[in-house]
Design a protein around this motif. Structure first.
Motif, PDB file in Angstrom:
ATOM      1  N   LYS A  33      -1.749   8.780  -8.836  1.00 34.13           N
ATOM      2  CA  LYS A  33      -0.916   7.577  -8.715  1.00 34.13           C
ATOM      3  C   LYS A  33      -1.647   6.379  -9.313  1.00 34.13           C
ATOM      4  N   LEU A  51      -2.900  11.671  -4.350  1.00 34.08           N
ATOM      5  CA  LEU A  51      -2.261  11.920  -3.065  1.00 34.08           C
ATOM      6  C   LEU A  51      -2.016  13.418  -2.990  1.00 34.08           C
ATOM      7  N   PHE A  85      -2.721   2.398  -9.245  1.00 32.01           N
ATOM      8  CA  PHE A  85      -3.021   1.493  -8.139  1.00 32.01           C
ATOM      9  C   PHE A  85      -3.561   0.186  -8.689  1.00 32.01           C
ATOM     10  N   GLN A  96      -0.447  14.269   4.411  1.00 33.01           N
ATOM     11  CA  GLN A  96      -0.814  13.760   3.091  1.00 33.01           C
ATOM     12  C   GLN A  96      -2.159  13.029   3.181  1.00 33.01           C
ATOM     13  N   HIS A 131       0.847  -1.189   0.000  1.00 30.50           N
ATOM     14  CA  HIS A 131       0.000   0.000   0.000  1.00 30.50           C
ATOM     15  C   HIS A 131       0.882   1.238   0.000  1.00 30.50           C
ATOM     16  N   TYR A 132       0.353   2.347  -0.522  1.00 23.92           N
ATOM     17  CA  TYR A 132       1.077   3.611  -0.439  1.00 23.92           C
ATOM     18  C   TYR A 132       1.177   4.018   1.031  1.00 23.92           C
ATOM     19  N   GLN A 133       2.350   4.476   1.441  1.00 23.29           N
ATOM     20  CA  GLN A 133       2.547   4.998   2.789  1.00 23.29           C
ATOM     21  C   GLN A 133       2.380   6.509   2.729  1.00 23.29           C
ATOM     22  N   LEU A 134       1.439   7.023   3.482  1.00 18.35           N
ATOM     23  CA  LEU A 134       1.175   8.453   3.470  1.00 18.35           C
ATOM     24  C   LEU A 134       2.056   9.158   4.501  1.00 18.35           C
ATOM     25  N   ALA A 178      -5.070  10.705   0.819  1.00 18.13           N
ATOM     26  CA  ALA A 178      -5.374   9.967  -0.410  1.00 18.13           C
ATOM     27  C   ALA A 178      -6.874  10.046  -0.667  1.00 18.13           C
ATOM     28  N   THR A 218      -3.062   6.292 -13.884  1.00 15.24           N
ATOM     29  CA  THR A 218      -3.258   7.580 -13.218  1.00 15.24           C
ATOM     30  C   THR A 218      -4.507   8.323 -13.679  1.00 15.24           C
ATOM     31  N   GLU A 247      -0.838  14.730  -6.612  1.00 18.32           N
ATOM     32  CA  GLU A 247      -0.270  13.854  -7.633  1.00 18.32           C
ATOM     33  C   GLU A 247      -1.164  12.633  -7.818  1.00 18.32           C
TER      34      GLU A 247
END
Length: 172
Positions: A144, A125, A146, A52, A45-48, A54, A89, A142
């Motif tokens: 992203k 994000l 996924f 930040q 997973h994206y780390q915020l 999402a 994206t 931005e």
């Protein structure tokens, strides 16, 4: 007279909610398809970072796959096809990854055909900061790519009446 009209209206509304399919016992089956998000598959997973946020990554346009016509004559009762949907994206599906056995290839093709037309809200994000007055505002945003894992379920009933009247009640 009013009672007869009420009964007729009620019967008409109920008939509109139910779907009945009948096939002869020796004829082809009746197929349906559905899908669900797979249970935690251990995907990264994206780390915020602090500040930040999402947003997006929600399914906007989607139709379940069609049951493959070629499989109705053999009518396997239940086939499950796990798939990873890769989203770019812009929110468009870029790839559908799966590793089905040869017996599931018609079902995998049906999944690919359907999912390629799915559309998601892009995942963005955004980094937020506060100004000297304490008012927060986005500093940068931005988009992203996924991915999400799904399980597609295909069911076939051979020679039986199939009735569906909407969502089934939850069971515990």
């Amino acid at each position: 007279m009013t009672r007869a009209i009420t009964l007729l209206a009620t019967a008409t509304m109920l008939a509109g909610c139910a779907h009945t399919s009948r096939k002869p016992a020796n004829g082809p089956g009746v197929g349906s398809a559905s899908y669900r998000v797979a249970d935690d598959t251990g995907m990264a997973h994206y780390q915020l970072a602090m500040g930040q946020v999402a947003t997006g990554a929600t399914l906007e346009a989607h139709e379940p796959p069609a049951y493959p016509d070629a499989m109705l004559s053999s009518c396997p009762s239940l086939v499950e096809v796990p798939a990873r949907v890769i989203v770019g994206t812009q929110g468009n599906v870029g790839d559908v990854r799966m590793n089905p056995p040869a017996a599931q290839l018609p079902f995998a093709d049906a999944v690919r055909r359907a999912v390629r037309s799915w559309r998601y809200t892009p995942l963005t994000l955004s980094r937020w900061a506060a100004d000297a007055d304490g008012n927060s505002h986005p500093v940068d945003t931005e988009a992203k790519p996924f991915s999400l894992d799904y399980v597609f379920t295909f069911r076939c009933e051979h020679g039986h009446t199939s009735i569906s009247s909407g969502p089934q009640p939850a069971t515990r």
